[in-house]
Design a protein around this motif. Structure first.
Motif, PDB file in Angstrom:
ATOM      1  N   GLY A  37      -3.417  10.992 -12.332  1.00 28.05           N
ATOM      2  CA  GLY A  37      -2.148  10.521 -12.869  1.00 28.05           C
ATOM      3  C   GLY A  37      -1.144  10.185 -11.782  1.00 28.05           C
ATOM      4  O   GLY A  37      -0.460   9.156 -11.847  1.00 28.05           O
ATOM      5  N   LEU A  38      -1.060  11.058 -10.777  1.00 28.95           N
ATOM      6  CA  LEU A  38      -0.137  10.795  -9.671  1.00 28.95           C
ATOM      7  C   LEU A  38      -0.541   9.544  -8.893  1.00 28.95           C
ATOM      8  O   LEU A  38       0.309   8.729  -8.500  1.00 28.95           O
ATOM      9  CB  LEU A  38      -0.088  12.005  -8.736  1.00 28.95           C
ATOM     10  N   PHE A  39      -1.846   9.370  -8.663  1.00 32.74           N
ATOM     11  CA  PHE A  39      -2.312   8.204  -7.914  1.00 32.74           C
ATOM     12  C   PHE A  39      -1.982   6.911  -8.645  1.00 32.74           C
ATOM     13  O   PHE A  39      -1.408   5.980  -8.067  1.00 32.74           O
ATOM     14  CB  PHE A  39      -3.818   8.297  -7.674  1.00 32.74           C
ATOM     15  N   PHE A  40      -2.345   6.849  -9.923  1.00 32.01           N
ATOM     16  CA  PHE A  40      -2.096   5.616 -10.669  1.00 32.01           C
ATOM     17  C   PHE A  40      -0.606   5.393 -10.898  1.00 32.01           C
ATOM     18  O   PHE A  40      -0.161   4.252 -11.047  1.00 32.01           O
ATOM     19  CB  PHE A  40      -2.852   5.635 -11.991  1.00 32.01           C
ATOM     20  N   GLY A  41       0.166   6.491 -10.918  1.00 33.41           N
ATOM     21  CA  GLY A  41       1.610   6.345 -11.032  1.00 33.41           C
ATOM     22  C   GLY A  41       2.219   5.644  -9.831  1.00 33.41           C
ATOM     23  O   GLY A  41       3.236   4.954  -9.953  1.00 33.41           O
ATOM     24  N   THR A  42       1.604   5.817  -8.667  1.00 37.75           N
ATOM     25  CA  THR A  42       2.090   5.126  -7.462  1.00 37.75           C
ATOM     26  C   THR A  42       1.617   3.683  -7.394  1.00 37.75           C
ATOM     27  O   THR A  42       2.152   2.886  -6.626  1.00 37.75           O
ATOM     28  CB  THR A  42       1.610   5.859  -6.194  1.00 37.75           C
ATOM     29  N   GLN A  43       0.604   3.340  -8.206  1.00 40.94           N
ATOM     30  CA  GLN A  43       0.050   1.986  -8.155  1.00 40.94           C
ATOM     31  C   GLN A  43       0.649   1.061  -9.201  1.00 40.94           C
ATOM     32  O   GLN A  43       0.587  -0.166  -9.055  1.00 40.94           O
ATOM     33  CB  GLN A  43      -1.476   2.045  -8.369  1.00 40.94           C
ATOM     34  N   SER A  44       1.213   1.640 -10.248  1.00 35.54           N
ATOM     35  CA  SER A  44       1.787   0.812 -11.313  1.00 35.54           C
ATOM     36  C   SER A  44       3.015   1.494 -11.897  1.00 35.54           C
ATOM     37  O   SER A  44       2.964   2.682 -12.220  1.00 35.54           O
ATOM     38  CB  SER A  44       0.743   0.569 -12.419  1.00 35.54           C
ATOM     39  N   ASP A  45       4.078   0.734 -12.035  1.00 33.31           N
ATOM     40  CA  ASP A  45       5.311   1.292 -12.603  1.00 33.31           C
ATOM     41  C   ASP A  45       5.159   1.609 -14.084  1.00 33.31           C
ATOM     42  O   ASP A  45       5.882   2.450 -14.624  1.00 33.31           O
ATOM     43  CB  ASP A  45       6.469   0.298 -12.418  1.00 33.31           C
ATOM     44  N   ARG A  46       4.223   0.971 -14.755  1.00 34.10           N
ATOM     45  CA  ARG A  46       4.055   1.161 -16.197  1.00 34.10           C
ATOM     46  C   ARG A  46       3.222   2.388 -16.542  1.00 34.10           C
ATOM     47  O   ARG A  46       3.253   2.847 -17.682  1.00 34.10           O
ATOM     48  CB  ARG A  46       3.384  -0.074 -16.810  1.00 34.10           C
ATOM     49  N   PHE A  47       2.490   2.925 -15.567  1.00 35.10           N
ATOM     50  CA  PHE A  47       1.516   3.962 -15.891  1.00 35.10           C
ATOM     51  C   PHE A  47       2.168   5.222 -16.444  1.00 35.10           C
ATOM     52  O   PHE A  47       1.688   5.810 -17.417  1.00 35.10           O
ATOM     53  CB  PHE A  47       0.678   4.314 -14.662  1.00 35.10           C
TER      54      PHE A  47
END
Length: 331
Positions: A37-47
């Motif tokens: 969750g933290l990783f994808f949160g840094t890759q997309s603002d929508r996550f």
């Protein structure tokens, strides 16, 4: 004079806090979910938005309910490859009964669920009476269910469903996010299954049979009855998943469920349930389902091809099974 040493030292797992921490097998999936969750949160603002979280729950709704039944079977050291096709057959039966035969939609749903329970009964009977391996039995019933689904539906999608069948696909607002009633039902089923496994004698018998069936038999547990109950209960879960599939897509799709068996096994293993039986948690399976959903959703938001999403899922399940194997050998 020095003070005497204490009679016993506190366990490292308590950290001096007065309570025991969960074992690593339970913490591992949660840590993996948070890290993803933290990783994808840094890759997309929508996550990290509430709306995206509700979307993930909708995407895993069907597989999540199938994974409940799969968990019960794997806890007994079995496996079910027929779950996805059983779900597809149940959805086609309930929709065609309602549309083509004009049957009351609630009765049609019940008929579809009875079909999936029947498949569970057949699986359980073959495993307990003839002592066939669960892998072979469910591989056979998977192909049979697929063929019956295609023949009965003539490989055509069933449309024009009554509104009652779409209830669990309806949505409600919770803050800024929109959730479906189906996701609420899925989460409720996980809670009920958790209570069943933790607080009832039949639930504890499932663990006992999976851990050592001969020892369970010698203590007076009717192992064959437990296995039959598990396979039929799993069949009921597949029937509920059939209704969720119909509600989510708005049709009876004979092509549905073709990868749900592998997806459900992946979720169960990622959640920390041992393929050797007798060890695992239904809440771990929920975490495993969310891990699969988070990875697929996050990679989609990053624009990664679906082929690589399947690749990542395969790597995850191999790592989880390898960890389970090493833990089993160490034990």
């Amino acid at each position: 004079m020095s003070s005497p040493l204490p009679k016993s030292l506190p366990s490292p797992s308590t950290l001096g806090l007065g309570f025991a921490l969960p074992p690593l097998s339970a913490l591992g999936p949660v840590i993996a979910l948070l890290a993803a969750g933290l990783f994808f949160g840094t890759q997309s603002d929508r996550f990290l938005s509430g709306q995206n979280f509700s979307l993930i729950l909708q995407q895993v709704m069907v597989v999540g309910i199938i994974a409940i039944g799969q968990t019960l079977i794997i806890l007994t050291a079995g496996i079910d490859l027929s779950c996805g096709m059983a779900m597809a057959l149940g959805s086609v039966v309930m929709t065609k009964f309602a549309v083509d035969l004009g049957m009351n939609p609630y009765l049609a749903v019940l008929c579809g669920m009875l079909v999936t329970v029947l498949i569970g009964f057949i699986n359980g009977a073959l495993v307990t009476s003839i002592k066939l391996p669960a892998f072979i039995v469910t591989l056979g019933t998977m192909n049979i269910a697929f063929a019956v689904t295609q023949l009965y539906s003539q490989a055509q999608t069933v449309t024009g469903l009554p509104d009652a069948m779409g209830f669990f696909g309806n949505t409600f607002q919770l803050g800024a996010a929109t959730f479906t009633y189906g996701t609420v039902l899925m989460l409720g089923l996980y809670v009920l299954t958790w209570l069943f496994l933790r607080d009832t004698a039949p639930g504890r018998h499932i663990y006992a049979v999976g851990n050592n069936p001969e020892s369970a038999r010698l203590t007076g547990i009717a192992t064959n009855r437990v296995l039959m109950g598990v396979y039929m209960l799993a069949g009921l879960c597949y029937g509920i998943a059939s209704l969720m599939s119909v509600a989510r897509m708005g049709v009876g799709d004979p092509q549905a469920g073709q990868t749900d068996n592998l997806d459900s096994i992946t979720a169960v293993v990622l959640g920390g349930t041992s393929l050797f039986g007798g060890r695992g948690s239904i809440m771990g399976t929920l975490v495993g389902v969310l891990i699969v959903g988070v990875f697929r959703n996050g990679l989609t938001l990053m624009g990664v091809s679906s082929v690589y999403q399947i690749l990542v899922t395969g790597v995850l399940v191999i790592l989880a099974v390898a960890t389970d194997q090493l833990t089993h050998k160490k034990g």
